[in-house]
Design a protein around this motif. Structure first.
Motif, PDB file in Angstrom:
ATOM      1  N   SER A   1       0.825  -1.208   0.000  1.00 21.65           N
ATOM      2  CA  SER A   1       0.000   0.000   0.000  1.00 21.65           C
ATOM      3  C   SER A   1       0.860   1.259   0.000  1.00 21.65           C
ATOM      4  O   SER A   1       0.569   2.238  -0.694  1.00 21.65           O
ATOM      5  N   ARG A   2       1.918   1.236   0.775  1.00 20.66           N
ATOM      6  CA  ARG A   2       2.817   2.394   0.818  1.00 20.66           C
ATOM      7  C   ARG A   2       3.488   2.608  -0.536  1.00 20.66           C
ATOM      8  O   ARG A   2       3.662   3.749  -0.974  1.00 20.66           O
ATOM      9  N   ALA A   3       3.881   1.510  -1.166  1.00 19.43           N
ATOM     10  CA  ALA A   3       4.521   1.625  -2.477  1.00 19.43           C
ATOM     11  C   ALA A   3       3.549   2.184  -3.510  1.00 19.43           C
ATOM     12  O   ALA A   3       3.932   3.019  -4.349  1.00 19.43           O
ATOM     13  N   LEU A   4       2.289   1.765  -3.458  1.00 18.76           N
ATOM     14  CA  LEU A   4       1.276   2.290  -4.378  1.00 18.76           C
ATOM     15  C   LEU A   4       1.142   3.806  -4.224  1.00 18.76           C
ATOM     16  O   LEU A   4       1.113   4.545  -5.207  1.00 18.76           O
ATOM     17  N   ARG A   5       1.079   4.260  -2.997  1.00 18.14           N
ATOM     18  CA  ARG A   5       0.919   5.701  -2.754  1.00 18.14           C
ATOM     19  C   ARG A   5       2.170   6.467  -3.169  1.00 18.14           C
ATOM     20  O   ARG A   5       2.101   7.493  -3.850  1.00 18.14           O
ATOM     21  N   LEU A   6       3.326   5.973  -2.743  1.00 19.60           N
ATOM     22  CA  LEU A   6       4.579   6.655  -3.062  1.00 19.60           C
ATOM     23  C   LEU A   6       4.793   6.736  -4.569  1.00 19.60           C
ATOM     24  O   LEU A   6       5.064   7.811  -5.125  1.00 19.60           O
ATOM     25  N   ASN A   7       4.663   5.618  -5.257  1.00 20.93           N
ATOM     26  CA  ASN A   7       4.941   5.583  -6.696  1.00 20.93           C
ATOM     27  C   ASN A   7       3.976   6.451  -7.489  1.00 20.93           C
ATOM     28  O   ASN A   7       4.380   7.128  -8.449  1.00 20.93           O
ATOM     29  N   ASN A   8       2.715   6.457  -7.093  1.00 17.47           N
ATOM     30  CA  ASN A   8       1.739   7.210  -7.874  1.00 17.47           C
ATOM     31  C   ASN A   8       1.756   8.699  -7.570  1.00 17.47           C
ATOM     32  O   ASN A   8       1.520   9.516  -8.467  1.00 17.47           O
ATOM     33  N   LEU A   9       2.069   9.079  -6.334  1.00 23.70           N
ATOM     34  CA  LEU A   9       2.225  10.511  -6.068  1.00 23.70           C
ATOM     35  C   LEU A   9       3.484  11.032  -6.765  1.00 23.70           C
ATOM     36  O   LEU A   9       3.484  12.137  -7.321  1.00 23.70           O
ATOM     37  N   MET A  10       4.551  10.235  -6.754  1.00 25.13           N
ATOM     38  CA  MET A  10       5.764  10.606  -7.486  1.00 25.13           C
ATOM     39  C   MET A  10       5.462  10.742  -8.976  1.00 25.13           C
ATOM     40  O   MET A  10       5.906  11.695  -9.637  1.00 25.13           O
ATOM     41  N   LYS A  11       4.706   9.808  -9.515  1.00 21.50           N
ATOM     42  CA  LYS A  11       4.365   9.831 -10.924  1.00 21.50           C
ATOM     43  C   LYS A  11       3.572  11.083 -11.270  1.00 21.50           C
ATOM     44  O   LYS A  11       3.797  11.728 -12.303  1.00 21.50           O
ATOM     45  N   TRP A  12       2.634  11.463 -10.378  1.00 21.02           N
ATOM     46  CA  TRP A  12       1.838  12.667 -10.611  1.00 21.02           C
ATOM     47  C   TRP A  12       2.729  13.909 -10.651  1.00 21.02           C
ATOM     48  O   TRP A  12       2.590  14.781 -11.502  1.00 21.02           O
ATOM     49  N   ILE A  13       3.662  13.968  -9.728  1.00 22.57           N
ATOM     50  CA  ILE A  13       4.540  15.147  -9.634  1.00 22.57           C
ATOM     51  C   ILE A  13       5.515  15.217 -10.798  1.00 22.57           C
ATOM     52  O   ILE A  13       5.761  16.287 -11.361  1.00 22.57           O
ATOM     53  N   VAL A  14       6.074  14.077 -11.183  1.00 19.39           N
ATOM     54  CA  VAL A  14       7.137  14.057 -12.175  1.00 19.39           C
ATOM     55  C   VAL A  14       6.610  14.037 -13.601  1.00 19.39           C
ATOM     56  O   VAL A  14       7.169  14.676 -14.499  1.00 19.39           O
ATOM     57  N   GLU A  15       5.521  13.294 -13.832  1.00 21.64           N
ATOM     58  CA  GLU A  15       5.112  13.020 -15.213  1.00 21.64           C
ATOM     59  C   GLU A  15       3.929  13.836 -15.703  1.00 21.64           C
ATOM     60  O   GLU A  15       3.811  14.099 -16.903  1.00 21.64           O
ATOM     61  N   THR A  16       2.995  14.216 -14.839  1.00 24.96           N
ATOM     62  CA  THR A  16       1.792  14.880 -15.326  1.00 24.96           C
ATOM     63  C   THR A  16       2.081  16.335 -15.694  1.00 24.96           C
ATOM     64  O   THR A  16       2.970  16.956 -15.130  1.00 24.96           O
TER      65      THR A  16
END
Length: 357
Positions: free
Chosen positions: A342-357
């Motif tokens: 669960s922590r990895a899901l949150r970390l990876n997707n918030l990072m993805k939002w910040i870096v990629e969107t």
């Protein structure tokens, strides 16, 4: 030298219980000792005060009704070589002794809502308004106290405290952990939990703070810095406490990292009240901390982060079905939030939002 039962294999060893001395002092004697610091709380293994007003009131009613209360355990300290003065450390009974002392200093009254005997003369009265006869009854109440000799060492005392409380459902794993470990790691976790910047987040209720949930949370932050993304279980926390109990060379470095993160929250990340409210919640705050540390480790430009966090919160709360990233993050925030997955899901997707969107 005191010898106690260890791994018993048939050879007789002196029982610790056999050398603990019983006594029956009055409330008057105990409160006086506590006020004079002749009896004190050892914070190296004791927990924070957690009793509610209801529990305090019912203890005083127990005394006034003449009913027995559980034994109190104290540990005799070595006498001062010059004066002979000898203090007592409270091993078990901190809540009761503190409640009795608070009551006689008028910190709360005997609220009717918490009493069994609603017609008693002491109902809804603070100490100062009680009749002298009831006060005398309170002072004369005797308590069973067991005194552990001073030649019992600190590790045995912690073991006794843990044993006395491990079947008590009022103690949670973090409070038991506090009794077992007293090294640099837990002290640093407590220091961070007591930082004004951390308290101002209001991520924890007063009840959660009394039960040391904030210390468990800051322990998790330090665990991430030392060991990366872990499943937070009793085992992994205890392993980390044990690993860094005696030697924690990165303590100052980790304190600085958390302090910098808290400063960045107020100065950079919390671009508006909505973002602050969202990321002050425990599950999201931990994720933001992990993202913050990951961005710094990568040397990433953090200038766009406030705007990205704002758009993330707006989408999460207003348009959740429009983004796969948001949906995956929500999945990680919806159940078993302390699991590694669960922590990895949150970390990876918030990072993805910040870096990629």
């Amino acid at each position: 030298m005191l010898t106690v039962f260890g791994n018993f294999k048939g050879t007789y060893k002196m029982s610790l219980n056999s050398i603990i001395q019983p006594s029956r002092p009055t409330v008057s004697q105990i409160v006086e000792q506590f006020r004079k610091k002749d009896m004190f709380v050892d914070n190296s293994f004791q927990r924070r005060l957690v009793w509610t007003e209801r529990q305090k009131v019912r203890l005083i009613e127990t005394i006034l009704m003449g009913y027995p209360m559980p034994e109190i355990y104290v540990w005799q300290q070595p006498a001062d070589a010059d004066t002979g003065k000898q203090q007592l450390s409270i091993v078990d009974g901190q809540q009761r002794i503190t409640a009795m002392t608070q009551f006689v200093t008028n910190e709360w009254k005997l609220s009717k809502a918490y009493l069994d005997n609603e017609a008693a003369e002491y109902v809804d009265r603070p100490w100062k308004d009680l009749p002298d006869a009831i006060k005398q009854q309170f002072w004369d109440y005797v308590i069973n106290v067991r005194t552990i000799p001073s030649n019992v060492d600190a590790e045995q005392i912690k073991a006794i405290f843990k044993r006395l409380n491990e079947t008590d459902k009022s103690l949670n794993p973090q409070e038991l952990r506090n009794a077992e470990f007293n090294g640099t790691f837990i002290k640093l976790a407590e220091t961070i939990a007591d930082l004004p910047q951390f308290g101002e987040l209001r991520a924890f209720t007063d009840h959660q703070i009394r039960r040391m949930a904030d210390v468990q949370f800051t322990s998790g932050m330090l665990m991430f810095l030392r060991r990366g993304l872990l499943e937070e279980t009793i085992t992994t926390i205890n392993e980390t406490y044990d690993l860094y109990n005696d030697q924690y060379e990165e303590a100052e470095q980790d304190l600085a990292a958390v302090q910098e993160f808290l400063d960045d929250c107020y100065n950079i990340y919390f671009c508006n009240g909505r973002v602050r409210s969202f990321f002050s919640k425990q599950v999201h705050l931990f994720t933001l901390f992990c993202v913050d540390q990951s961005l710094k480790a990568k040397g990433a430009n953090r200038d766009p982060v406030p705007a990205k966090l704002n758009s993330f919160v707006e989408t999460y709360e207003d348009n959740p079905n429009t983004s796969e990233i948001i949906e995956k993050y929500r999945e990680g925030a919806s159940s078993r939030t302390r699991s590694r997955a669960s922590r990895a899901l949150r970390l990876n997707n918030l990072m993805k939002w910040i870096v990629e969107t």
